[in-house]
Design a protein around this motif. Structure first.
Motif, PDB file in Angstrom:
ATOM      1  N   ALA A   1       0.827  -1.213   0.000  1.00  0.00           N
ATOM      2  CA  ALA A   1       0.000   0.000   0.000  1.00  0.00           C
ATOM      3  C   ALA A   1       0.857   1.257   0.000  1.00  0.00           C
ATOM      4  CB  ALA A   1      -0.930   0.001   1.212  1.00  0.00           C
ATOM      5  N   ARG A   2       2.029   1.193   0.585  1.00  0.00           N
ATOM      6  CA  ARG A   2       2.870   2.384   0.688  1.00  0.00           C
ATOM      7  C   ARG A   2       3.752   2.598  -0.531  1.00  0.00           C
ATOM      8  NH1 ARG A   2       8.255   1.384   2.801  1.00  0.00           N
ATOM      9  NH2 ARG A   2       8.373   3.510   3.580  1.00  0.00           N
ATOM     10  N   LYS A   3       3.808   1.634  -1.460  1.00  0.00           N
ATOM     11  CA  LYS A   3       4.698   1.740  -2.619  1.00  0.00           C
ATOM     12  C   LYS A   3       4.579   3.084  -3.335  1.00  0.00           C
ATOM     13  CE  LYS A   3       5.496  -3.005  -3.967  1.00  0.00           C
ATOM     14  NZ  LYS A   3       5.069  -4.075  -4.842  1.00  0.00           N
TER      15      LYS A   3
ATOM     16  N   ASN B   1      -1.002  10.858   5.181  1.00  0.00           N
ATOM     17  CA  ASN B   1      -1.636   9.688   5.801  1.00  0.00           C
ATOM     18  C   ASN B   1      -0.666   8.515   5.907  1.00  0.00           C
ATOM     19  OD1 ASN B   1      -4.148  10.763   6.356  1.00  0.00           O
ATOM     20  ND2 ASN B   1      -4.975  10.213   4.361  1.00  0.00           N
ATOM     21  N   GLU B   2       0.152   8.312   4.864  1.00  0.00           N
ATOM     22  CA  GLU B   2       1.120   7.213   4.896  1.00  0.00           C
ATOM     23  C   GLU B   2       2.160   7.470   5.972  1.00  0.00           C
ATOM     24  OE1 GLU B   2       4.532   4.889   4.519  1.00  0.00           O
ATOM     25  OE2 GLU B   2       4.534   7.019   4.079  1.00  0.00           O
ATOM     26  N   HIS B   3       2.669   8.701   6.046  1.00  0.00           N
ATOM     27  CA  HIS B   3       3.668   9.034   7.071  1.00  0.00           C
ATOM     28  C   HIS B   3       3.104   8.836   8.476  1.00  0.00           C
ATOM     29  CE1 HIS B   3       6.956  10.381   4.638  1.00  0.00           C
ATOM     30  NE2 HIS B   3       6.224  11.294   4.022  1.00  0.00           N
TER      31      HIS B   3
ATOM     32  N   TYR C   1       0.715   6.856   9.453  1.00  0.00           N
ATOM     33  CA  TYR C   1       0.552   5.424   9.728  1.00  0.00           C
ATOM     34  C   TYR C   1       1.909   4.764   9.960  1.00  0.00           C
ATOM     35  CZ  TYR C   1      -1.690   0.848   9.446  1.00  0.00           C
ATOM     36  OH  TYR C   1      -2.174  -0.399   9.743  1.00  0.00           O
ATOM     37  N   GLU C   2       2.910   5.176   9.190  1.00  0.00           N
ATOM     38  CA  GLU C   2       4.215   4.524   9.237  1.00  0.00           C
ATOM     39  C   GLU C   2       4.977   4.799  10.535  1.00  0.00           C
ATOM     40  OE1 GLU C   2       7.963   3.800   6.258  1.00  0.00           O
ATOM     41  OE2 GLU C   2       6.840   5.662   6.086  1.00  0.00           O
ATOM     42  N   VAL C   3       4.715   5.926  11.183  1.00  0.00           N
ATOM     43  CA  VAL C   3       5.437   6.266  12.416  1.00  0.00           C
ATOM     44  C   VAL C   3       5.330   5.129  13.431  1.00  0.00           C
ATOM     45  CG1 VAL C   3       5.449   7.831  14.400  1.00  0.00           C
ATOM     46  CG2 VAL C   3       5.267   8.747  12.091  1.00  0.00           C
ATOM     47  N   ASN C   4       4.148   4.576  13.588  1.00  0.00           N
ATOM     48  CA  ASN C   4       3.918   3.447  14.509  1.00  0.00           C
ATOM     49  C   ASN C   4       3.308   2.276  13.745  1.00  0.00           C
ATOM     50  OD1 ASN C   4       4.752   4.813  16.930  1.00  0.00           O
ATOM     51  ND2 ASN C   4       2.845   5.965  16.789  1.00  0.00           N
ATOM     52  N   TRP C   5       3.893   1.918  12.615  1.00  0.00           N
ATOM     53  CA  TRP C   5       3.257   0.950  11.728  1.00  0.00           C
ATOM     54  C   TRP C   5       3.039  -0.405  12.395  1.00  0.00           C
ATOM     55  CZ3 TRP C   5       5.205  -3.640   9.881  1.00  0.00           C
ATOM     56  CH2 TRP C   5       6.568  -3.858  10.033  1.00  0.00           C
ATOM     57  N   GLN C   6       3.961  -0.866  13.230  1.00  0.00           N
ATOM     58  CA  GLN C   6       3.781  -2.175  13.861  1.00  0.00           C
ATOM     59  C   GLN C   6       2.590  -2.165  14.816  1.00  0.00           C
ATOM     60  OE1 GLN C   6       7.819  -2.301  15.225  1.00  0.00           O
ATOM     61  NE2 GLN C   6       8.363  -3.876  13.717  1.00  0.00           N
ATOM     62  N   GLU C   7       2.479  -1.112  15.615  1.00  0.00           N
ATOM     63  CA  GLU C   7       1.321  -0.995  16.508  1.00  0.00           C
ATOM     64  C   GLU C   7       0.032  -0.874  15.691  1.00  0.00           C
ATOM     65  OE1 GLU C   7       1.871   2.268  19.197  1.00  0.00           O
ATOM     66  OE2 GLU C   7       3.893   1.594  19.718  1.00  0.00           O
ATOM     67  N   ASN C   8       0.101  -0.104  14.603  1.00  0.00           N
ATOM     68  CA  ASN C   8      -1.085   0.071  13.756  1.00  0.00           C
ATOM     69  C   ASN C   8      -1.510  -1.240  13.101  1.00  0.00           C
ATOM     70  OD1 ASN C   8      -1.381   2.803  14.321  1.00  0.00           O
ATOM     71  ND2 ASN C   8       0.027   3.394  12.683  1.00  0.00           N
TER      72      ASN C   8
ATOM     73  N   PHE D   1      -5.291   5.753   4.416  1.00  0.00           N
ATOM     74  CA  PHE D   1      -4.213   4.776   4.249  1.00  0.00           C
ATOM     75  C   PHE D   1      -4.532   3.437   4.903  1.00  0.00           C
ATOM     76  CE2 PHE D   1      -0.150   2.757   5.052  1.00  0.00           C
ATOM     77  CZ  PHE D   1       0.371   2.762   3.770  1.00  0.00           C
ATOM     78  N   VAL D   2      -5.123   3.443   6.076  1.00  0.00           N
ATOM     79  CA  VAL D   2      -5.437   2.176   6.756  1.00  0.00           C
ATOM     80  C   VAL D   2      -6.396   1.339   5.899  1.00  0.00           C
ATOM     81  CG1 VAL D   2      -7.336   3.122   8.147  1.00  0.00           C
ATOM     82  CG2 VAL D   2      -6.095   1.101   8.945  1.00  0.00           C
ATOM     83  N   ASP D   3      -7.330   1.985   5.212  1.00  0.00           N
ATOM     84  CA  ASP D   3      -8.243   1.252   4.329  1.00  0.00           C
ATOM     85  C   ASP D   3      -7.504   0.716   3.105  1.00  0.00           C
ATOM     86  OD1 ASP D   3     -10.243   1.823   6.115  1.00  0.00           O
ATOM     87  OD2 ASP D   3     -11.156   3.400   4.911  1.00  0.00           O
ATOM     88  N   ARG D   4      -6.500   1.454   2.641  1.00  0.00           N
ATOM     89  CA  ARG D   4      -5.687   0.959   1.519  1.00  0.00           C
ATOM     90  C   ARG D   4      -4.956  -0.325   1.927  1.00  0.00           C
ATOM     91  NH1 ARG D   4      -4.241   3.260  -2.868  1.00  0.00           N
ATOM     92  NH2 ARG D   4      -2.085   2.571  -2.686  1.00  0.00           N
TER      93      ARG D   4
END
Length: 160
Positions: A39-41, A48-50, A52-59, A95-98
């Protein structure tokens, strides 16, 4: 964590719970992680991507939990207009829906691709608006009376 003895009949419920919560959960987290990277490619520069990515594992874990709890609901899309290469309205999912879209595509996409008609182009590998345009142009060229197909595409010759 102690593994339940799944052969013992009294522990059958514990074994089923263990399988549901451990095996499927770990599979889902792996698949969501793969979907996150896909999704982030093409969205690395978006806010929105940034975020989400800050805490991507928790997300990812939070998203897996909402899916497992059957409480996931898609968010509302953002709409905007782009002008190049042509004017069109875009509806962009958060982004989360993507990530969920990529998860679903990875699981079901191949099956759907085999069952869709050939002339369906949206969101298909090797197809898209360019393929659609080339295919339509080829149909117009192959048609003896090109006006029939052209009229169906909304192309009108104003000089005649």
């Amino acid at each position: 964590m102690k593994q339940p003895n799944i052969l013992h009949p009294f522990n059958l419920d514990a074994a089923i719970t263990e399988i549901k919560t451990t095996s499927f959960r770990s599979w889902l987290i792996r698949e969501l992680t793969k979907a996150f990277y896909e999704a982030r490619k093409h969205k690395i520069k978006t806010f929105n991507e940034h975020t989400y990515e800050v805490n991507w594992q928790e997300n990812i874990i939070r998203l897996a939990n909402t899916i497992l709890n059957r409480s996931y609901e898609p968010s509302g899309s953002v709409s905007f207009i782009i002008y190049e290469p042509m004017v069109r309205e875009i509806f962009a999912a958060p982004f989360v829906d993507r990530v969920v879209h990529h998860l679903l595509f990875n699981i079901c996409g191949e099956w759907w691709d085999r069952h869709l008609i050939y002339d369906s182009y949206s969101c298909r590998i090797g197809k898209g608006t360019l393929f659609d345009g080339v295919f339509t142009a080829g149909n117009i060229d192959r048609t003896a009376a090109g006006t029939t197909v052209a009229a169906e595409c909304g192309i009108v010759d104003r000089d005649h």
